[in-house]
Design a protein around this motif. Sequence first.
Motif, PDB file in Angstrom:
ATOM      1  N   ALA A 193      16.723 133.446 119.782  1.00 49.19           N
ATOM      2  CA  ALA A 193      15.725 134.271 119.108  1.00 49.19           C
ATOM      3  C   ALA A 193      16.373 134.860 117.862  1.00 49.19           C
ATOM      4  O   ALA A 193      16.760 136.022 117.814  1.00 49.19           O
ATOM      5  N   LYS A 194      16.515 133.990 116.835  1.00 50.57           N
ATOM      6  CA  LYS A 194      17.151 134.421 115.587  1.00 50.57           C
ATOM      7  C   LYS A 194      16.092 134.531 114.498  1.00 50.57           C
ATOM      8  O   LYS A 194      15.392 133.563 114.198  1.00 50.57           O
ATOM      9  N   PHE A 195      16.001 135.715 113.931  1.00 48.26           N
ATOM     10  CA  PHE A 195      14.929 136.012 112.995  1.00 48.26           C
ATOM     11  C   PHE A 195      15.398 135.949 111.545  1.00 48.26           C
ATOM     12  O   PHE A 195      16.571 136.186 111.252  1.00 48.26           O
ATOM     13  N   PHE A 203      26.898 139.832 105.532  1.00 50.31           N
ATOM     14  CA  PHE A 203      27.507 138.611 106.069  1.00 50.31           C
ATOM     15  C   PHE A 203      27.477 137.489 105.039  1.00 50.31           C
ATOM     16  O   PHE A 203      28.450 136.760 104.848  1.00 50.31           O
ATOM     17  N   ARG A 204      26.350 137.338 104.375  1.00 55.38           N
ATOM     18  CA  ARG A 204      26.223 136.217 103.429  1.00 55.38           C
ATOM     19  C   ARG A 204      27.188 136.358 102.265  1.00 55.38           C
ATOM     20  O   ARG A 204      27.669 135.371 101.721  1.00 55.38           O
ATOM     21  N   GLU A 205      27.470 137.605 101.891  1.00 56.56           N
ATOM     22  CA  GLU A 205      28.451 137.827 100.830  1.00 56.56           C
ATOM     23  C   GLU A 205      29.842 137.431 101.335  1.00 56.56           C
ATOM     24  O   GLU A 205      30.600 136.748 100.647  1.00 56.56           O
ATOM     25  N   ASP A 215      14.818 130.102 100.830  1.00 56.25           N
ATOM     26  CA  ASP A 215      15.306 131.041 101.845  1.00 56.25           C
ATOM     27  C   ASP A 215      15.351 130.311 103.183  1.00 56.25           C
ATOM     28  O   ASP A 215      15.179 129.098 103.239  1.00 56.25           O
ATOM     29  N   ARG A 216      15.592 131.070 104.266  1.00 52.86           N
ATOM     30  CA  ARG A 216      15.754 130.420 105.573  1.00 52.86           C
ATOM     31  C   ARG A 216      14.482 130.508 106.429  1.00 52.86           C
ATOM     32  O   ARG A 216      14.513 130.310 107.628  1.00 52.86           O
ATOM     33  N   ARG A 217      13.358 130.824 105.783  1.00 53.92           N
ATOM     34  CA  ARG A 217      12.148 131.067 106.571  1.00 53.92           C
ATOM     35  C   ARG A 217      11.527 129.824 107.189  1.00 53.92           C
ATOM     36  O   ARG A 217      10.674 129.924 108.057  1.00 53.92           O
ATOM     37  N   VAL A 246      19.690 137.157 121.220  1.00 59.87           N
ATOM     38  CA  VAL A 246      18.688 137.738 120.330  1.00 59.87           C
ATOM     39  C   VAL A 246      19.433 138.294 119.124  1.00 59.87           C
ATOM     40  O   VAL A 246      20.434 138.980 119.258  1.00 59.87           O
ATOM     41  N   LYS A 247      18.922 138.004 117.928  1.00 56.92           N
ATOM     42  CA  LYS A 247      19.589 138.410 116.698  1.00 56.92           C
ATOM     43  C   LYS A 247      18.579 138.625 115.595  1.00 56.92           C
ATOM     44  O   LYS A 247      17.754 137.732 115.395  1.00 56.92           O
ATOM     45  N   PRO A 248      18.639 139.710 114.805  1.00 61.17           N
ATOM     46  CA  PRO A 248      19.453 140.904 114.997  1.00 61.17           C
ATOM     47  C   PRO A 248      19.099 141.626 116.307  1.00 61.17           C
ATOM     48  O   PRO A 248      18.204 141.208 117.036  1.00 61.17           O
ATOM     49  N   VAL A 272      24.093 142.883 113.916  1.00 54.60           N
ATOM     50  CA  VAL A 272      24.519 142.123 112.727  1.00 54.60           C
ATOM     51  C   VAL A 272      25.115 142.985 111.607  1.00 54.60           C
ATOM     52  O   VAL A 272      25.098 144.227 111.671  1.00 54.60           O
ATOM     53  N   SER A 273      25.579 142.275 110.586  1.00 53.11           N
ATOM     54  CA  SER A 273      26.334 142.914 109.501  1.00 53.11           C
ATOM     55  C   SER A 273      25.569 144.047 108.826  1.00 53.11           C
ATOM     56  O   SER A 273      26.139 145.093 108.512  1.00 53.11           O
ATOM     57  N   GLY A 274      24.262 143.870 108.596  1.00 56.18           N
ATOM     58  CA  GLY A 274      23.491 144.910 107.917  1.00 56.18           C
ATOM     59  C   GLY A 274      23.337 146.160 108.773  1.00 56.18           C
ATOM     60  O   GLY A 274      23.280 147.278 108.267  1.00 56.18           O
ATOM     61  N   THR A 311      29.572 142.621 117.849  1.00 56.97           N
ATOM     62  CA  THR A 311      29.472 143.796 116.984  1.00 56.97           C
ATOM     63  C   THR A 311      30.711 143.967 116.118  1.00 56.97           C
ATOM     64  O   THR A 311      31.837 143.778 116.586  1.00 56.97           O
ATOM     65  N   TYR A 312      30.474 144.327 114.863  1.00 57.95           N
ATOM     66  CA  TYR A 312      31.583 144.611 113.944  1.00 57.95           C
ATOM     67  C   TYR A 312      32.256 145.933 114.291  1.00 57.95           C
ATOM     68  O   TYR A 312      33.314 146.234 113.778  1.00 57.95           O
ATOM     69  N   HIS A 313      31.627 146.704 115.170  1.00 59.38           N
ATOM     70  CA  HIS A 313      32.242 147.937 115.655  1.00 59.38           C
ATOM     71  C   HIS A 313      33.131 147.687 116.882  1.00 59.38           C
ATOM     72  O   HIS A 313      33.616 148.653 117.493  1.00 59.38           O
TER      73      HIS A 313
HETATM   74  C1  PBG Z   1      24.796 131.596 109.751  1.00 55.47           C
HETATM   75  C2  PBG Z   1      24.875 132.944 110.342  1.00 55.47           C
HETATM   76  C3  PBG Z   1      24.397 134.131 109.796  1.00 55.47           C
HETATM   77  C4  PBG Z   1      24.788 135.141 110.647  1.00 55.47           C
HETATM   78  C5  PBG Z   1      25.470 134.556 111.713  1.00 55.47           C
HETATM   79  N1  PBG Z   1      25.501 133.171 111.509  1.00 55.47           N
HETATM   80  C6  PBG Z   1      23.688 134.376 108.520  1.00 55.47           C
HETATM   81  C7  PBG Z   1      22.391 133.754 108.286  1.00 55.47           C
HETATM   82  O1  PBG Z   1      21.742 133.205 109.181  1.00 55.47           O
HETATM   83  O2  PBG Z   1      21.996 133.796 107.131  1.00 55.47           O
HETATM   84  C8  PBG Z   1      24.529 136.593 110.433  1.00 55.47           C
HETATM   85  C9  PBG Z   1      25.536 137.502 111.016  1.00 55.47           C
HETATM   86  C10 PBG Z   1      25.522 138.875 110.467  1.00 55.47           C
HETATM   87  O3  PBG Z   1      24.733 139.262 109.586  1.00 55.47           O
HETATM   88  O4  PBG Z   1      26.370 139.626 110.939  1.00 55.47           O
HETATM   89  N2  PBG Z   1      23.867 130.744 110.311  1.00 55.47           N
END
Ligand code: PBG
Length: 323
Positions: A193-195, A203-205, A215-217, A246-248, A272-274, A311-313
Motif C-alpha cells: 500500500a504505497k501511495f 528521500f528523492r533529493e 510523476d509516479r501517479r 503501508v507507506k507513508p 518516510v523522509s518527509g 524510521t529515520y529516527h
Molecule cells: C523508491 C522509494 C522511495 C521511497 C522508498 N523507496 C521514493 C519514491 O517512491 O519516490 C521513499 C522513502 C522515504 O521518503 O523515506 N521507489
Amino acid sequence: MTETRRLRRLRSSPALRRLVSETRLSPDRFVLPLFVADGLAEEEPLASLPGHYRWPAERVGVVAKEAEALGIPGVLIFGIPAVKDERGSAAHAADGPTQRAIREIKSAAPGLVVFADTCLCEYTSHGHCGIVEDGEVLNDATVEVLAATAVSQAEAGADFVAPSDMMDGRVGAIRRALDSAGLSGTGVMAYSAKFASAMYGPFREVAECAPSFGDRRSYQIDPPDGRQGLASIERDLAEGADIVMVKPALAYLDLLHAARQRFDAPLAAYNVSGEYAMVKAAAERGWMDEQRAALEILTAIVRAGADFVMTYHALEAAAWVAL
Ligand code: PBG
Ligand code: ZN
C-alpha cells in the motif's frame, strides 16, 4: 457524580500510567534505512535528512554495528550508483552499491536482518521506477529487471528483498525468480500500500531519484484510495509476500488499522523522509520537542497496527526507549 466513570483514576501516577500502557515501543520495532553511494571516500551528511549520511559501501558496517548495539533488529538498504542508465542496469550488478553494502553489513553485523530496497528509480537516468518507452512506464518489462535485481541482492546475502516500485505482478515474479535460483530462503517484504505522496521529497533529493518528467501517479496509489491499498496487500500476499507494508505511515494510519484487522501477515509501516523532516524542522525552530513528537508518532503507528516501522529516527528512538 458516583455514576460517572472516572477514567482519570488510571492516569494518576507515572507508575500506574506505565502499568496500564496499551502500546509499548522498543528497539525491536525499528528498522533503520541506510543510503549507500558509489564514488565516496567518506560518509557524506545529508542536508534534507539531518543525522543521516550517504555511506561508501566499505564503511557502512560502522553504522550497522551501531544499530545492532542499540538493539535494532534490521536495516533497509538503498543504493545510489555512479552511473545511471535508461534501464537501471546498476541495480542488478554483482558489484553494485547495494550488493556491496549487503556483503559489508553481513560481515560487520551478522545478527542484523538485511532488507534490500528493490526498485529502479535510483538507477535509471530518467528517475522512474521502471523501464520507460515513449514516455510510458512499462509494467512487464520492468518486472523482469526487478526480478533480476532481487536475485542479485539475495545472492549478495540480503535476507529480504523489498520491491517498492508498485508494478503489478512483481511479487510473484520475484518469488519465482528467487526460488528457481535456489534462493527460497530469501523473503519478500512488499511495499504493497504505497501511495503517491508528497512526503518522499527529502528521500528523492538524497537518492537523486526524482523523475525527470511526469510523476509516479501511474503506478503509486492515489492518496484518496484506501481500498486500493487493501486490494494491493491482498494481491501481494496471494503472490507470496512474507511481509506487507503501508507507506507513508502517518497519513495512512487508517490503512494500518484496517490491514491489521483483515490480514494475518506481518505488517510494516514506513515512517518516510518527509515525516521525519517535518519533526526535525519544527524541532530546530523550537516549535516542538523532538523526542516527544517522534515517540508519539512512532507509538501511534504501532498502536494503529504496525508490527515494525522503517524510521529515520531509529537510532535516536532506540536510545530514547531503552532508558
Ligand atoms: C523508491 C522509494 C522511495 C521511497 C522508498 N523507496 C521514493 C519514491 O517512491 O519516490 C521513499 C522513502 C522515504 O521518503 O523515506 N521507489
Ligand atoms: Zn522507485
